[in-house]
Scaffold this motif. Structure first.
Motif, PDB file in Angstrom:
ATOM      1  N   ARG A  13       0.833  -1.203   0.000  1.00 28.12           N
ATOM      2  CA  ARG A  13       0.000   0.000   0.000  1.00 28.12           C
ATOM      3  C   ARG A  13       0.871   1.259   0.000  1.00 28.12           C
ATOM      4  O   ARG A  13       0.621   2.206  -0.736  1.00 28.12           O
ATOM      5  CB  ARG A  13      -0.908  -0.011   1.232  1.00 28.12           C
ATOM      6  N   ILE A  14       1.918   1.236   0.812  1.00 28.01           N
ATOM      7  CA  ILE A  14       2.838   2.379   0.873  1.00 28.01           C
ATOM      8  C   ILE A  14       3.598   2.506  -0.448  1.00 28.01           C
ATOM      9  O   ILE A  14       3.717   3.596  -1.012  1.00 28.01           O
ATOM     10  CB  ILE A  14       3.821   2.219   2.044  1.00 28.01           C
TER      11      ILE A  14
ATOM     12  N   ARG B  75       1.588   4.070  -3.198  1.00 29.67           N
ATOM     13  CA  ARG B  75       1.493   5.529  -3.151  1.00 29.67           C
ATOM     14  C   ARG B  75       2.746   6.177  -3.723  1.00 29.67           C
ATOM     15  O   ARG B  75       2.677   7.208  -4.393  1.00 29.67           O
ATOM     16  CB  ARG B  75       1.263   6.008  -1.717  1.00 29.67           C
TER      17      ARG B  75
ATOM     18  N   GLU C 197       6.874   9.695   1.583  1.00 31.30           N
ATOM     19  CA  GLU C 197       5.856   8.655   1.693  1.00 31.30           C
ATOM     20  C   GLU C 197       6.292   7.561   2.662  1.00 31.30           C
ATOM     21  O   GLU C 197       5.494   7.089   3.483  1.00 31.30           O
ATOM     22  CB  GLU C 197       5.551   8.041   0.323  1.00 31.30           C
TER      23      GLU C 197
ATOM     24  N   LEU D 263       5.879   8.253   6.460  1.00 32.13           N
ATOM     25  CA  LEU D 263       4.511   8.200   7.005  1.00 32.13           C
ATOM     26  C   LEU D 263       4.249   9.334   8.002  1.00 32.13           C
ATOM     27  O   LEU D 263       3.743   9.118   9.108  1.00 32.13           O
ATOM     28  CB  LEU D 263       4.269   6.845   7.697  1.00 32.13           C
TER      29      LEU D 263
ATOM     30  N   ARG E 272       2.347  12.165   7.461  1.00 32.52           N
ATOM     31  CA  ARG E 272       1.066  12.864   7.385  1.00 32.52           C
ATOM     32  C   ARG E 272       0.037  12.242   8.336  1.00 32.52           C
ATOM     33  O   ARG E 272       0.064  11.037   8.591  1.00 32.52           O
ATOM     34  CB  ARG E 272       0.541  12.863   5.944  1.00 32.52           C
TER      35      ARG E 272
ATOM     36  N   GLU F 169      -3.019  11.448   7.997  1.00 30.66           N
ATOM     37  CA  GLU F 169      -3.844  10.360   7.463  1.00 30.66           C
ATOM     38  C   GLU F 169      -3.113   9.021   7.406  1.00 30.66           C
ATOM     39  O   GLU F 169      -3.728   7.974   7.198  1.00 30.66           O
ATOM     40  CB  GLU F 169      -4.387  10.717   6.074  1.00 30.66           C
ATOM     41  N   HIS F 170      -1.788   9.062   7.606  1.00 32.25           N
ATOM     42  CA  HIS F 170      -1.007   7.829   7.579  1.00 32.25           C
ATOM     43  C   HIS F 170      -0.521   7.415   8.967  1.00 32.25           C
ATOM     44  O   HIS F 170       0.276   6.491   9.090  1.00 32.25           O
ATOM     45  CB  HIS F 170       0.207   7.989   6.647  1.00 32.25           C
ATOM     46  N   ARG F 171      -1.027   8.084  10.010  1.00 37.53           N
ATOM     47  CA  ARG F 171      -0.551   7.803  11.362  1.00 37.53           C
ATOM     48  C   ARG F 171      -0.875   6.381  11.810  1.00 37.53           C
ATOM     49  O   ARG F 171      -0.064   5.714  12.444  1.00 37.53           O
ATOM     50  CB  ARG F 171      -1.154   8.834  12.330  1.00 37.53           C
TER      51      ARG F 171
ATOM     52  N   GLU G 145      -1.247   3.792   9.873  1.00 37.55           N
ATOM     53  CA  GLU G 145      -0.345   2.936   9.100  1.00 37.55           C
ATOM     54  C   GLU G 145       1.033   2.892   9.749  1.00 37.55           C
ATOM     55  O   GLU G 145       1.669   1.835   9.825  1.00 37.55           O
ATOM     56  CB  GLU G 145      -0.219   3.502   7.684  1.00 37.55           C
TER      57      GLU G 145
ATOM     58  N   TRP H  16       2.918  -0.394  11.087  1.00 41.67           N
ATOM     59  CA  TRP H  16       4.219  -0.770  10.533  1.00 41.67           C
ATOM     60  C   TRP H  16       5.241  -0.991  11.645  1.00 41.67           C
ATOM     61  O   TRP H  16       5.968  -1.997  11.666  1.00 41.67           O
ATOM     62  CB  TRP H  16       4.714   0.302   9.566  1.00 41.67           C
TER      63      TRP H  16
ATOM     64  N   THR I  94       9.635   8.429  11.630  1.00 42.67           N
ATOM     65  CA  THR I  94       8.320   7.850  11.907  1.00 42.67           C
ATOM     66  C   THR I  94       8.155   7.616  13.401  1.00 42.67           C
ATOM     67  O   THR I  94       7.143   7.997  14.002  1.00 42.67           O
ATOM     68  CB  THR I  94       8.156   6.506  11.164  1.00 42.67           C
TER      69      THR I  94
END
Length: 203
Positions: free
Chosen positions: A67-68, A71, A94, A97, A99, A101-103, A105, A109, A176
């Motif tokens: 998925r990552i 993107r 990307e 991570l 942003r 909206e990706h927290r 994720e 991870w 991250t």
């Protein structure tokens, strides 16, 4: 007539359920029963898709990694004329991570990475993911510095390009963690990443 089952779609639904539960409770809180309930399938359906819990976790890890990576590919496709340096910046952003909206994720991870320290199967999947990213970063670093070139595992690959790619990947990964625990704000982490890229691309 029996209803046709889309096994690929079911496996992805199960992987999404694993990731949601891992975000809420950590990987230790992921059980086959809860996964089945979250994915709205039977326990038997989960067990027909995956022989063991470990196999299910390895697939879920690959699912979130893809998925990552998807993107990253999408950003490169949208701007095919961009420079290698710009592409490298997009890819690193990307991967980090950062942003909001990706927290979720990012939390999932890191849960998988932590579990990989004690799971050989997960460790193999994580290492394969990092190896692919390292290769992509190495190519972009070399292209940004020399205006082109074809990298592979050939010993002729400039060691500086691979070293810088490894450093950038490690930095993105580390940022991250720093954002998740609140040591850095997303903006501060972005500043660190952009400053590193600016230094790298000016050398």
């Amino acid at each position: 007539m029996p209803r046709q089952v889309d096994h690929a779609d079911r496996r992805c639904r199960i992987a999404d359920a694993v990731c949601e539960l891992a975000d809420e409770h950590g990987l230790e809180g992921v059980t086959l029963r809860d996964v089945a309930a979250r994915a709205e399938v039977s326990m038997g359906a989960v067990q027909r898709c995956f022989r063991t819990k470990e196999e299910m976790l390895v697939f879920a890890l690959g699912h979130i990694g893809e998925r990552i990576a998807g993107r990253v590919r999408a950003r490169l496709v949208r701007s095919p004329a961009q420079s290698a340096g710009t592409a490298l910046g997009h890819a690193a952003t990307e991967i980090a991570l950062l942003r909001e909206e990706h927290r979720a994720e990012a939390r999932v991870w890191l849960a998988f990475v932590a579990q990989a320290a004690v799971s050989e199967a997960l460790a193999g999947a994580v290492k394969a993911n990092y190896a692919a990213l390292e290769e992509s970063f190495t190519r972009l670093v070399e292209e940004a510095g020399e205006g082109g070139g074809d990298l592979s595992d050939d010993p002729a690959v400039p060691p500086d390009a691979r070293r810088e790619a490894r450093a950038l990947l490690a930095l993105a990964d580390g940022l991250t963690t720093h954002v998740l625990i609140g040591h850095l704000t997303p903006r501060a982490a972005q500043d660190v990443l952009h400053a590193h890229l600016a230094r790298l691309l000016s050398e």
